[in-house]
Design an enzyme around this catalytic site. Structure first.
Site, PDB file in Angstrom:
ATOM      1  N   VAL A   1      73.709  19.121  60.401  1.00 52.25           N
ATOM      2  CA  VAL A   1      74.718  19.304  59.729  1.00 52.25           C
ATOM      3  C   VAL A   1      75.960  20.119  60.334  1.00 52.25           C
ATOM      4  CG1 VAL A   1      73.504  19.210  57.683  1.00 52.25           C
ATOM      5  CG2 VAL A   1      73.754  21.247  58.663  1.00 52.25           C
TER       6      VAL A   1
ATOM      7  N   ARG B   1      77.695  19.233  64.311  1.00 55.99           N
ATOM      8  CA  ARG B   1      78.742  18.444  64.841  1.00 55.99           C
ATOM      9  C   ARG B   1      77.716  17.727  65.556  1.00 55.99           C
ATOM     10  NH1 ARG B   1      81.831  19.273  61.632  1.00 55.99           N
ATOM     11  NH2 ARG B   1      83.917  19.771  61.621  1.00 55.99           N
TER      12      ARG B   1
ATOM     13  N   ASP C   1      74.068  14.146  59.290  1.00 57.55           N
ATOM     14  CA  ASP C   1      75.167  13.837  58.570  1.00 57.55           C
ATOM     15  C   ASP C   1      76.328  13.840  59.502  1.00 57.55           C
ATOM     16  OD1 ASP C   1      77.022  13.904  56.244  1.00 57.55           O
ATOM     17  OD2 ASP C   1      77.325  15.685  56.914  1.00 57.55           O
TER      18      ASP C   1
ATOM     19  N   GLU D   1      82.444   8.740  65.170  1.00 53.63           N
ATOM     20  CA  GLU D   1      82.541   8.461  63.828  1.00 53.63           C
ATOM     21  C   GLU D   1      83.633   7.827  63.389  1.00 53.63           C
ATOM     22  OE1 GLU D   1      82.282  12.302  61.703  1.00 53.63           O
ATOM     23  OE2 GLU D   1      80.169  12.565  62.207  1.00 53.63           O
TER      24      GLU D   1
ATOM     25  N   HIS E   1      78.785  11.378  57.066  1.00 53.88           N
ATOM     26  CA  HIS E   1      79.568  12.425  57.252  1.00 53.88           C
ATOM     27  C   HIS E   1      80.134  12.731  55.995  1.00 53.88           C
ATOM     28  CE1 HIS E   1      82.021  15.383  59.879  1.00 53.88           C
ATOM     29  NE2 HIS E   1      81.463  15.900  58.811  1.00 53.88           N
TER      30      HIS E   1
END
Length: 324
Positions: free
Chosen positions: A235, A237, A261, A266, A285
C-alpha cells in the site's frame, strides 16, 4: 483592501468541486486558481502559499520560480516522488502533504489482504461460481506475524487492525528507537534487518514512500527470504518492490500470494502478467478512494491554512531531503 491580504495560489482546474470549501477564507485570503502557468503567472510573484491540488511537477516548478515571496507549499497527495524538484528541496520554504488523510482506508485494505488469504476467499468465490459445496480448513490471523516495511501513518493504521486480530507486529523503520513504548509494535528493526523481517513475517506489508533510498528496497533477495506461506501486501508505492521478482515468485508459488494496491506502472496495460495470477488480489490504486477522500484532503488543507494565517506551526511538514 484585497491587495493587503495574503495570496493563496491554487494549482487546479477552477471547476474542482472541493474548491468551494475555500470560500469561507475569502475575507482573509486572496485566492487565485488556475491550471496553467498563463492563468497564474501574474499572481505568482505576490503569492504567499501554493496549494498543489491537481498539477504536475513541471507546473509547480515554473510557478515556484516566479513565487519569490512564497512561504508555504502544500501537496494534496501524500506521496511526493512525482512532485519534488531541487529548487524546492533546497529552499527554506516548508512543504506539507496529506499524509495520514488516507491511512485508515489503506489500513483496512491491509486487513482485507490478510483475511483474503487466511480465509481463502478466492476459493470460496470459485466454489460458489461453480455451484460446488466443498468444505475446507481456514487459517486464523491470530498469532500470525505482520512485518511492516515503512512504519509511518499507514503502517500504524495497519498495525492497529493487526493487533485487533491478535497478530504480532514487527516494524522496519529508519529510526527504530522511535517505536519504543509503542503498544502496537512488538519489535522494531532498523532497515539493515530487512531480510530478517521478510523471513519472520507471515504477512509483509510495504507502506514505505518512494524515495531514492526505498526504490527497489524489497529486492529479489528480500522476496526470496519470505516464507513459502508468506503474503506480500503493498500500500506504499509499486516501485519499492522488485515487481518482476515478485511476479516470478507468485507464478512459481514460492510465496502464497500478494495483495497489491500500487504498481510501478499505472494503469497496468492490457495483457500485463499480474492480471493472470490466481494468487494475487489486485486493487487498481483505489484502496483509499472512499466516498469522501478528496473532501477529506481539502479539510486537512483548510485546517493547515487556518494555522498558517494564525501563525501556528503547520501539520505534516515534510523532510524534503528524505522525501516524506
Amino acid at each position: 483592501m484585497a491587495s493587503n491580504l495574503p495570496t493563496l495560489l491554487v494549482l487546479a482546474d477552477p471547476s474542482e468541486p472541493q474548491l468551494r470549501m475555500l470560500e469561507p477564507f475569502r475575507d482573509r485570503v486572496r485566492i487565485v486558481v488556475g491550471p496553467t502557468l498563463a492563468a497564474v503567472a501574474d499572481a505568482a510573484p505576490s503569492t504567499d502559499a501554493i496549494l498543489v491540488w491537481t498539477a504536475s511537477r513541471e507546473l509547480l516548478q515554473q510557478v515556484f520560480a516566479l513565487a519569490s515571496r512564497v512561504r508555504w507549499v502544500h501537496s494534496r497527495s501524500a506521496g511526493l516522488e512525482a512532485l519534488l524538484f531541487p529548487a524546492l528541496v533546497d529552499s527554506p520554504v516548508p512543504l506539507t502533504n496529506s499524509s495520514g488523510v488516507y491511512s485508515r482506508s489503506l489500513g483496512e485494505f491491509v486487513a482485507t489482504g490478510v483475511l483474503f488469504f487466511a480465509k481463502d476467499l478466492h476459493r470460496m468465490q470459485r466454489n460458489q461460481a461453480a455451484g460446488r459445496w466443498e468444505q475446507f480448513d481456514v487459517e486464523m490471523a491470530h498469532d500470525k506475524t505482520m512485518g511492516i516495511v515503512g512504519y509511518g501513518d499507514i503502517g500504524r493504521c495497519a498495525a492497529h487492525l493487526a493487533k485487533a486480530l491478535g497478530m504480532r507486529v514487527i516494524a522496519l523503520r529508519r529510526r527504530p528507537e522511535q517505536s519504543q513504548g509503542d503498544p502496537l509494535v512488538d519489535e522494531a528493526l532498523g532497515t539493515d534487518r530487512l531480510l530478517e523481517l521478510m523471513a519472520r513475517s507471515d504477512y509483509v506489508v510495504v507502506a514505505a514512500p518512494l524515495t531514492p533510498d526505498t526504490r527497489g528496497l524489497v529486492s529479489a533477495d528480500a522476496i526470496a527470504a519470505m516464507k513459502p506461506s508468506g503474503v506480500m501486501i503493498n500500500v506504499g508505492r509499486g516501485a519499492v518492490i522488485d515487481e518482476p521478482a515478485l511476479i516470478d515468485a507468485l507464478r512459481q508459488k514460492r510465496i502464497r500470494g500478494a495483495a497489491l494496491d500500487v504498481f510501478a506502472q499505472e494503469p497496468l496495460p492490457a495483457g500485463h502478467p499480474m492480471y493472470g495470477l490466481d494468487n494475487l488480489l489486485l486493487s487498481p490504486h483505489c484502496a483509499d478512494h472512499t466516498q469522501t477522500w478528496i473532501d477529506d484532503a481539502m479539510h486537512f488543507f483548510t485546517g493547515n491554512l487556518e494555522r498558517f494565517l494564525s501563525g501556528e506551526p503547520l501539520r505534516n511538514v515534510v523532510e524534503k531531503r528524505l522525501g516524506y
